[in-house]
Write a protein that holds these residues in place. Structure first.
Motif, PDB file in Angstrom:
ATOM      1  N   THR A  13      38.781  24.119  22.192  1.00 50.58           N
ATOM      2  CA  THR A  13      38.278  22.968  22.034  1.00 50.58           C
ATOM      3  C   THR A  13      39.450  22.004  22.171  1.00 50.58           C
ATOM      4  OG1 THR A  13      39.056  22.529  19.742  1.00 50.58           O
ATOM      5  CG2 THR A  13      36.833  24.004  20.102  1.00 50.58           C
ATOM      6  N   THR A  14      38.872  20.576  22.354  1.00 46.99           N
ATOM      7  CA  THR A  14      39.890  19.496  22.588  1.00 46.99           C
ATOM      8  C   THR A  14      40.843  19.521  21.326  1.00 46.99           C
ATOM      9  OG1 THR A  14      38.241  17.939  21.684  1.00 46.99           O
ATOM     10  CG2 THR A  14      38.337  18.291  24.160  1.00 46.99           C
ATOM     11  N   GLN A  15      40.339  20.013  20.425  1.00 45.37           N
ATOM     12  CA  GLN A  15      41.633  20.052  19.087  1.00 45.37           C
ATOM     13  C   GLN A  15      42.502  21.104  18.840  1.00 45.37           C
ATOM     14  OE1 GLN A  15      37.796  19.147  18.726  1.00 45.37           O
ATOM     15  NE2 GLN A  15      38.938  17.289  18.907  1.00 45.37           N
ATOM     16  N   THR A  16      42.252  22.208  19.737  1.00 48.89           N
ATOM     17  CA  THR A  16      43.028  23.280  20.009  1.00 48.89           C
ATOM     18  C   THR A  16      44.375  22.952  20.457  1.00 48.89           C
ATOM     19  OG1 THR A  16      41.180  24.624  20.578  1.00 48.89           O
ATOM     20  CG2 THR A  16      43.576  25.707  20.852  1.00 48.89           C
ATOM     21  N   ARG A  17      45.549  23.337  19.779  1.00 45.34           N
ATOM     22  CA  ARG A  17      46.867  23.018  20.007  1.00 45.34           C
ATOM     23  C   ARG A  17      47.610  23.912  20.979  1.00 45.34           C
ATOM     24  NH1 ARG A  17      50.429  21.436  14.789  1.00 45.34           N
ATOM     25  NH2 ARG A  17      49.370  23.231  13.836  1.00 45.34           N
ATOM     26  N   PHE A  18      48.319  23.366  21.859  1.00 49.08           N
ATOM     27  CA  PHE A  18      49.214  24.166  22.834  1.00 49.08           C
ATOM     28  C   PHE A  18      50.391  23.903  22.454  1.00 49.08           C
ATOM     29  CE2 PHE A  18      45.113  23.880  24.585  1.00 49.08           C
ATOM     30  CZ  PHE A  18      44.766  24.690  25.477  1.00 49.08           C
ATOM     31  N   LYS A  40      46.998  28.493  10.390  1.00 46.83           N
ATOM     32  CA  LYS A  40      45.735  28.845  10.964  1.00 46.83           C
ATOM     33  C   LYS A  40      45.719  29.404  12.486  1.00 46.83           C
ATOM     34  CE  LYS A  40      42.835  27.068   7.413  1.00 46.83           C
ATOM     35  NZ  LYS A  40      41.462  26.262   7.049  1.00 46.83           N
ATOM     36  N   ASP A  41      45.527  30.452  13.046  1.00 45.19           N
ATOM     37  CA  ASP A  41      45.578  30.773  14.141  1.00 45.19           C
ATOM     38  C   ASP A  41      44.391  30.103  15.193  1.00 45.19           C
ATOM     39  OD1 ASP A  41      47.270  33.895  14.434  1.00 45.19           O
ATOM     40  OD2 ASP A  41      48.218  31.989  14.124  1.00 45.19           O
ATOM     41  N   ASP A  42      43.432  29.646  14.174  1.00 51.68           N
ATOM     42  CA  ASP A  42      42.172  29.297  15.045  1.00 51.68           C
ATOM     43  C   ASP A  42      42.709  27.610  15.437  1.00 51.68           C
ATOM     44  OD1 ASP A  42      40.842  31.227  14.386  1.00 51.68           O
ATOM     45  OD2 ASP A  42      39.609  30.421  12.838  1.00 51.68           O
ATOM     46  N   ASP A  43      43.742  27.105  15.104  1.00 51.07           N
ATOM     47  CA  ASP A  43      44.185  25.898  15.445  1.00 51.07           C
ATOM     48  C   ASP A  43      45.045  26.014  16.577  1.00 51.07           C
ATOM     49  OD1 ASP A  43      45.020  24.947  12.080  1.00 51.07           O
ATOM     50  OD2 ASP A  43      42.953  24.756  13.162  1.00 51.07           O
ATOM     51  N   LEU A  44      45.424  27.053  17.064  1.00 50.22           N
ATOM     52  CA  LEU A  44      46.320  27.188  18.121  1.00 50.22           C
ATOM     53  C   LEU A  44      45.893  28.197  19.269  1.00 50.22           C
ATOM     54  CD1 LEU A  44      49.226  28.158  15.795  1.00 50.22           C
ATOM     55  CD2 LEU A  44      48.830  26.018  16.494  1.00 50.22           C
ATOM     56  N   ALA A  45      46.096  27.706  20.419  1.00 51.46           N
ATOM     57  CA  ALA A  45      46.013  28.715  21.522  1.00 51.46           C
ATOM     58  C   ALA A  45      46.910  29.795  21.753  1.00 51.46           C
ATOM     59  CB  ALA A  45      46.078  28.023  22.916  1.00 51.46           C
ATOM     60  N   SER A  46      46.326  30.954  22.036  1.00 51.70           N
ATOM     61  CA  SER A  46      47.228  31.975  22.458  1.00 51.70           C
ATOM     62  C   SER A  46      47.927  32.054  23.976  1.00 51.70           C
ATOM     63  CB  SER A  46      46.556  33.491  22.348  1.00 51.70           C
ATOM     64  OG  SER A  46      46.336  33.648  20.961  1.00 51.70           O
ATOM     65  N   GLY A  47      49.204  32.452  23.980  1.00 53.95           N
ATOM     66  CA  GLY A  47      49.725  32.198  25.364  1.00 53.95           C
ATOM     67  C   GLY A  47      49.276  33.814  25.991  1.00 53.95           C
ATOM     68  N   HIS A  48      49.116  33.604  27.512  1.00 52.14           N
ATOM     69  CA  HIS A  48      48.517  34.631  28.389  1.00 52.14           C
ATOM     70  C   HIS A  48      49.508  34.603  29.481  1.00 52.14           C
ATOM     71  CE1 HIS A  48      45.001  33.401  26.146  1.00 52.14           C
ATOM     72  NE2 HIS A  48      44.531  34.552  26.079  1.00 52.14           N
ATOM     73  N   ASP A  49      49.716  36.014  29.898  1.00 50.96           N
ATOM     74  CA  ASP A  49      50.397  36.322  31.123  1.00 50.96           C
ATOM     75  C   ASP A  49      49.667  36.038  32.552  1.00 50.96           C
ATOM     76  OD1 ASP A  49      48.720  38.506  31.734  1.00 50.96           O
ATOM     77  OD2 ASP A  49      50.276  39.723  30.898  1.00 50.96           O
ATOM     78  N   PHE A  50      50.390  36.600  33.655  1.00 53.01           N
ATOM     79  CA  PHE A  50      49.658  36.009  34.973  1.00 53.01           C
ATOM     80  C   PHE A  50      48.476  36.636  35.181  1.00 53.01           C
ATOM     81  CE2 PHE A  50      52.300  39.382  36.616  1.00 53.01           C
ATOM     82  CZ  PHE A  50      51.540  39.954  37.519  1.00 53.01           C
ATOM     83  N   THR A  51      48.301  37.736  34.744  1.00 47.94           N
ATOM     84  CA  THR A  51      47.070  38.547  34.708  1.00 47.94           C
ATOM     85  C   THR A  51      45.850  38.230  33.850  1.00 47.94           C
ATOM     86  OG1 THR A  51      47.543  40.502  33.121  1.00 47.94           O
ATOM     87  CG2 THR A  51      48.412  40.477  35.512  1.00 47.94           C
ATOM     88  N   GLY A  52      46.203  37.210  32.828  1.00 44.99           N
ATOM     89  CA  GLY A  52      45.367  36.944  32.005  1.00 44.99           C
ATOM     90  C   GLY A  52      45.070  37.636  30.576  1.00 44.99           C
ATOM     91  N   GLN A  53      46.211  38.480  30.443  1.00 48.39           N
ATOM     92  CA  GLN A  53      46.265  39.174  29.276  1.00 48.39           C
ATOM     93  C   GLN A  53      47.057  38.439  28.238  1.00 48.39           C
ATOM     94  OE1 GLN A  53      44.636  42.370  28.816  1.00 48.39           O
ATOM     95  NE2 GLN A  53      43.838  41.543  30.866  1.00 48.39           N
ATOM     96  N   VAL A  54      46.757  38.499  27.014  1.00 46.20           N
ATOM     97  CA  VAL A  54      47.463  37.976  25.648  1.00 46.20           C
ATOM     98  C   VAL A  54      48.751  38.424  25.680  1.00 46.20           C
ATOM     99  CG1 VAL A  54      47.372  37.373  23.522  1.00 46.20           C
ATOM    100  CG2 VAL A  54      45.216  37.332  24.549  1.00 46.20           C
ATOM    101  N   ILE A  55      49.878  37.713  25.509  1.00 47.80           N
ATOM    102  CA  ILE A  55      51.056  37.966  25.387  1.00 47.80           C
ATOM    103  C   ILE A  55      51.053  38.711  24.106  1.00 47.80           C
ATOM    104  CG2 ILE A  55      51.986  36.378  27.100  1.00 47.80           C
ATOM    105  CD1 ILE A  55      53.225  34.788  24.563  1.00 47.80           C
ATOM    106  N   GLU A  56      52.225  39.583  23.857  1.00 47.02           N
ATOM    107  CA  GLU A  56      52.632  40.064  22.484  1.00 47.02           C
ATOM    108  C   GLU A  56      52.920  39.153  21.547  1.00 47.02           C
ATOM    109  OE1 GLU A  56      55.337  43.791  20.666  1.00 47.02           O
ATOM    110  OE2 GLU A  56      55.651  42.893  22.784  1.00 47.02           O
ATOM    111  N   GLY A  57      52.120  39.466  20.527  1.00 51.14           N
ATOM    112  CA  GLY A  57      52.206  38.203  19.139  1.00 51.14           C
ATOM    113  C   GLY A  57      51.430  36.889  19.365  1.00 51.14           C
TER     114      GLY A  57
END
Length: 485
Positions: free
Chosen positions: A93-98, A248-265
């Motif tokens: 969402t537009t409220q998700t933090r990066f 709350k992780d729901d507020d935060l985006a998760s990082g992803h690698d160049f293949t689109g996989q979620v990075i560890e943690g």
């Protein structure tokens, strides 16, 4: 039913950002539609057609993108696309933090300039005049010269060129002084001189950390509350902070690698707050952008007076760098400022603006692959008719046999960088660990070009016909990487 619900969530996620609470005019909605359908590379092929944002997200394996567009000194629209976390299928969402990474340098620079404006700090005084919790240990490398705050903020202090790689969630984090001294649990070397100050521009995140400690020593405040009180709150940046206050992780985006996989943690933690520690949204950064545009033009002073804002935004001492910002080499009215690229582990940021004409855009991505940002910016520039921004070059390609392409597959090393060349059928790709994968397009059987940025690669064989190195020409500079396997 399960598949139907998933489809409904996906469709909602692709609706205009804030569609449940924000209503845009017909004209703005039409501009959004055009932006979404006119993505284009700066280097085009003769048969090229424009792409949609969905097509390019799939092409680059980018799970989520959040955009804010500024027009006439206002946020005209904001929209989020895709997933905050690809594994959890959590909608963005537009409220998700990066994690905003290096764009925070500009925001940090503004926080410092508040104290310059209040005459608590002299930009050109010896930094040790203000440092009390720690002193910079000058040695013979500095050749008797003293480092000032302006040099720290424009990367001309002659310091060790530190890049911060972050820490896993849950591990002990170093203090600022431990970072400066290179003491455990810090994972980076001590911040020391490697050349005399004021001679050349060389990025050093460590210099920014010295400026953070200086700011805390002068104000007697810890960093996050200070920035909140003096920058975020005055500008209405309600979703910006350096600590995970909500938890709350729901507020935060998760990082992803160049293949689109979620990075560890899901993401890393950056205690190096001034250099790369900001969590924010495109709309918050757009509010910062607008205020700096208005202040630069003498139309506002919520945080900095016009005089102080102009001091921050002008390049310093023969460098292309302003305080906390990088500028285009040909920066002139309409002056564009630009800071983008790999942000932090699994994130990317693009921040482009015209200081003099009140427009710009902020693009945050939860992917290490940020090439799509330039294509989105090209689309925005075309739809909003930004002058002199999109100037595509048309190039020709040739067909190269797969057996020839296969001969180039392998690893090539230049200093500490290893370039990995891979092949997928008749397509060749290059990848550097921790960064985006870029496709190579053939202009001859040995020469290739990128479309994501303007550079050319050539594979060189020895007298026996064995491929032994890869050369690259970028910005007029030629580099060479030797094949290692």
């Amino acid at each position: 039913m399960k598949h139907l619900l998933s489809l409904i969530v996906w469709l909602i996620n692709w609706m205009p950002a804030g569609a449940q609470s924000t209503s845009y005019s017909r004209d703005v909605n039409e501009k959004i539609r055009q932006v979404e359908q006119r993505l284009a590379s700066g280097i085009r092929l003769p048969a090229d057609k424009d792409w949609t944002i969905q097509e390019r997200m799939q092409y680059y394996d980018v799970p989520g993108i959040s955009i804010a567009v500024v027009n006439n000194y206002q946020i005209e629209w904001a929209k989020a696309y895709g997933w905050a976390d690809a594994d959890q299928r959590r909608p963005l969402t537009t409220q998700t933090r990066f994690q905003a990474g290096r764009i925070n340098q500009a925001v940090h620079g503004t926080g410092v300039m508040v104290q310059v404006q209040n005459k608590k700090i002299d930009l050109f005084a010896d930094i040790n005049t203000y440092l009390t919790s720690w002193k910079f240990p000058y040695d013979s490398v500095a050749k008797g010269k003293r480092i000032n705050l302006m040099q720290l903020l424009t990367h001309r202090a002659g310091l060790v060129p530190v890049l911060f790689s972050g820490y896993p969630v849950g591990v002990p984090l170093p203090t600022v002084v431990q970072i400066l001294e290179g003491r455990k649990p810090a994972s980076t070397p001590a911040i020391r001189s490697v050349s005399e100050p004021g001679v050349r521009t060389k990025y050093s995140g460590g210099g920014l950390m010295i400026s953070q400690q200086l700011l805390m020593d002068v104000t007697g405040q810890t960093y996050d509350p200070y920035m909140s009180e003096n920058v975020f709150k005055p500008l209405g940046m309600i979703n910006s902070s350096y600590i995970l206050a909500s938890g709350k992780d729901d507020d935060l985006a998760s990082g992803h690698d160049f293949t689109g996989q979620v990075i560890e943690g899901h993401y890393k933690i950056y205690p190096e707050q001034a250099a790369t520690g900001l969590w924010t949204t495109p709309s918050d950064l757009a509010r910062y952008m607008i205020e700096m545009q208005l202040a630069y033009g003498g139309k506002s002073g919520q945080v900095l007076t016009p005089e102080t804002a102009r001091l921050q935004l002008m390049p310093y001492e023969g460098s292309s760098n302003a305080v906390g910002l990088n500028t285009f080499p040909d920066a002139q009215p309409p002056l564009f400022t630009d800071s983008y690229g790999p942000s932090t582990a699994g994130f990317n940021v693009s921040f482009v603006e015209s200081l003099t004409q009140g427009y710009g855009a902020v693009i945050l991505m939860n992917s290490v692959n940020g090439f799509i940002a330039d294509e989105i910016l090209n689309s925005i520039a075309r739809v909003y008719q930004w002058p002199n921004f999109y100037k595509p070059t048309v190039r020709q390609t040739v067909v190269v046999p797969e057996s020839v392409l296969e001969a180039y597959v392998g690893n090539y090393q230049e200093d500490n960088l290893i370039y990995t060349i891979t092949r997928e059928n008749n397509r060749l790709f290059e990848h550097v660990k921790g960064s985006s994968r870029a496709e190579l397009f053939p202009k001859s059987p040995t020469q290739f070009f990128f479309r994501s940025f303007d550079a050319e690669v050539e594979f060189v064989r020895d007298a026996s016909g064995k491929v032994v190195k890869r050369t690259m020409v970028y910005n007029g500079q030629k580099s060479e990487a030797k094949r290692i396997n």
